[in-house]
Design a protein around this motif. Structure first.
Motif, mmCIF file in Angstrom:
data_model
loop_
_atom_site.group_PDB
_atom_site.id
_atom_site.type_symbol
_atom_site.label_atom_id
_atom_site.label_comp_id
_atom_site.label_asym_id
_atom_site.label_seq_id
_atom_site.Cartn_x
_atom_site.Cartn_y
_atom_site.Cartn_z
ATOM 1 N N LYS A 34 0.842 -1.186 0.000
ATOM 2 C CA LYS A 34 0.000 0.000 0.000
ATOM 3 C C LYS A 34 0.877 1.237 0.000
ATOM 4 O O LYS A 34 1.991 1.231 0.492
ATOM 5 C CB LYS A 34 -0.900 0.008 1.226
ATOM 6 C CG LYS A 34 -1.929 -1.075 1.224
ATOM 7 C CD LYS A 34 -2.809 -0.951 2.437
ATOM 8 C CE LYS A 34 -3.864 -2.026 2.413
ATOM 9 N NZ LYS A 34 -4.769 -1.907 3.561
ATOM 10 N N THR A 35 0.342 2.304 -0.510
ATOM 11 C CA THR A 35 1.075 3.570 -0.509
ATOM 12 C C THR A 35 0.288 4.586 0.302
ATOM 13 O O THR A 35 -0.890 4.399 0.602
ATOM 14 C CB THR A 35 1.254 4.099 -1.939
ATOM 15 O OG1 THR A 35 -0.035 4.280 -2.521
ATOM 16 C CG2 THR A 35 2.064 3.137 -2.781
ATOM 17 N N GLY A 36 0.946 5.661 0.633
ATOM 18 C CA GLY A 36 0.268 6.732 1.334
ATOM 19 C C GLY A 36 0.112 6.494 2.818
ATOM 20 O O GLY A 36 -0.798 7.027 3.438
ATOM 21 N N LEU A 37 0.985 5.706 3.418
ATOM 22 C CA LEU A 37 0.862 5.430 4.847
ATOM 23 C C LEU A 37 1.787 6.320 5.678
ATOM 24 O O LEU A 37 2.062 6.030 6.829
ATOM 25 C CB LEU A 37 1.169 3.954 5.121
ATOM 26 C CG LEU A 37 0.222 2.967 4.443
ATOM 27 C CD1 LEU A 37 0.657 1.552 4.708
ATOM 28 C CD2 LEU A 37 -1.204 3.174 4.923
ATOM 29 N N ASN A 38 2.276 7.402 5.084
ATOM 30 C CA ASN A 38 3.117 8.373 5.769
ATOM 31 C C ASN A 38 4.364 7.731 6.375
ATOM 32 O O ASN A 38 4.773 8.071 7.484
ATOM 33 C CB ASN A 38 2.321 9.116 6.823
ATOM 34 C CG ASN A 38 1.169 9.894 6.229
ATOM 35 O OD1 ASN A 38 1.293 10.447 5.139
ATOM 36 N ND2 ASN A 38 0.045 9.920 6.917
ATOM 37 N N VAL A 39 4.965 6.820 5.648
ATOM 38 C CA VAL A 39 6.142 6.118 6.136
ATOM 39 C C VAL A 39 7.280 7.089 6.388
ATOM 40 O O VAL A 39 8.010 6.961 7.371
ATOM 41 C CB VAL A 39 6.557 5.010 5.136
ATOM 42 C CG1 VAL A 39 7.854 4.356 5.542
ATOM 43 C CG2 VAL A 39 5.451 3.991 5.008
ATOM 44 N N ARG A 40 7.432 8.083 5.528
ATOM 45 C CA ARG A 40 8.551 9.025 5.707
ATOM 46 C C ARG A 40 8.414 9.799 7.003
ATOM 47 O O ARG A 40 9.397 10.102 7.659
ATOM 48 C CB ARG A 40 8.673 9.958 4.511
ATOM 49 C CG ARG A 40 7.549 10.954 4.363
ATOM 50 C CD ARG A 40 7.757 11.877 3.178
ATOM 51 N NE ARG A 40 7.674 11.139 1.953
ATOM 52 C CZ ARG A 40 6.647 11.177 1.124
ATOM 53 N NH1 ARG A 40 5.629 11.950 1.390
ATOM 54 N NH2 ARG A 40 6.629 10.451 0.042
ATOM 55 N N LEU A 43 9.326 7.431 9.894
ATOM 56 C CA LEU A 43 10.776 7.273 9.929
ATOM 57 C C LEU A 43 11.448 8.506 10.516
ATOM 58 O O LEU A 43 12.330 8.398 11.381
ATOM 59 C CB LEU A 43 11.309 6.999 8.527
ATOM 60 C CG LEU A 43 12.829 6.854 8.406
ATOM 61 C CD1 LEU A 43 13.313 5.669 9.216
ATOM 62 C CD2 LEU A 43 13.227 6.721 6.955
ATOM 63 N N ALA A 44 11.050 9.686 10.095
ATOM 64 C CA ALA A 44 11.658 10.924 10.582
ATOM 65 C C ALA A 44 11.412 11.114 12.073
ATOM 66 O O ALA A 44 12.331 11.453 12.829
ATOM 67 C CB ALA A 44 11.121 12.116 9.795
ATOM 68 N N ILE A 45 10.194 10.885 12.521
ATOM 69 C CA ILE A 45 9.867 11.051 13.943
ATOM 70 C C ILE A 45 10.600 10.004 14.780
ATOM 71 O O ILE A 45 11.133 10.320 15.852
ATOM 72 C CB ILE A 45 8.340 10.983 14.155
ATOM 73 C CG1 ILE A 45 7.680 12.218 13.522
ATOM 74 C CG2 ILE A 45 7.987 10.874 15.627
ATOM 75 C CD1 ILE A 45 6.180 12.136 13.415
ATOM 76 N N SER A 46 10.668 8.772 14.297
ATOM 77 C CA SER A 46 11.376 7.719 15.025
ATOM 78 C C SER A 46 12.858 8.025 15.130
ATOM 79 O O SER A 46 13.466 7.828 16.180
ATOM 80 C CB SER A 46 11.210 6.359 14.334
ATOM 81 O OG SER A 46 9.881 6.091 14.092
ATOM 82 N N LEU A 47 13.448 8.476 14.043
ATOM 83 C CA LEU A 47 14.868 8.817 14.044
ATOM 84 C C LEU A 47 15.140 9.959 15.013
ATOM 85 O O LEU A 47 16.089 9.913 15.801
ATOM 86 C CB LEU A 47 15.321 9.188 12.634
ATOM 87 C CG LEU A 47 16.785 9.550 12.473
ATOM 88 C CD1 LEU A 47 17.664 8.371 12.840
ATOM 89 C CD2 LEU A 47 17.059 9.992 11.056
ATOM 90 N N ALA A 48 14.303 10.997 14.985
ATOM 91 C CA ALA A 48 14.474 12.126 15.896
ATOM 92 C C ALA A 48 14.313 11.678 17.347
ATOM 93 O O ALA A 48 15.083 12.095 18.224
ATOM 94 C CB ALA A 48 13.469 13.227 15.559
ATOM 95 N N ALA A 49 13.346 10.826 17.617
ATOM 96 C CA ALA A 49 13.141 10.341 18.983
ATOM 97 C C ALA A 49 14.319 9.492 19.447
ATOM 98 O O ALA A 49 14.746 9.587 20.606
ATOM 99 C CB ALA A 49 11.843 9.533 19.054
ATOM 100 N N ALA A 50 14.875 8.666 18.572
ATOM 101 C CA ALA A 50 16.025 7.840 18.936
ATOM 102 C C ALA A 50 17.243 8.703 19.217
ATOM 103 O O ALA A 50 17.975 8.464 20.186
ATOM 104 C CB ALA A 50 16.318 6.839 17.822
#
Length: 63
Positions: A34-40, A43-50
């Motif tokens: 599926k597309t459009g699941l706001n994966v980017r 990923l960005a929020i997870s990276l910033a939180a880590a």
């Protein structure tokens, strides 16, 4: 070919498969998920939180 021969052939690194080399798929047919699941954004929020968590752990260890 019997089943064990087929299973053995599939595990060989240079196994040949019955695939049509002229098979052309359009963009929608070739897509596997599926597309459009706001994966980017996930990923960005997870990276910033880590990064923030590691920074907090580092500063807590030096204090």
């Amino acid at each position: 070919m019997t089943y064990p021969e087929t299973a053995r052939a599939a595990t060989q690194p240079n196994a040949t498969h019955d695939v049509d080399p002229d098979l052309k798929l359009d963009r929608q047919e070739a897509r596997q998920g599926k597309t459009g699941l706001n994966v980017r954004y996930v990923l960005a929020i997870s990276l910033a939180a880590a990064i923030l968590a590691m920074a907090l752990i580092y500063t807590a260890g030096t204090a």
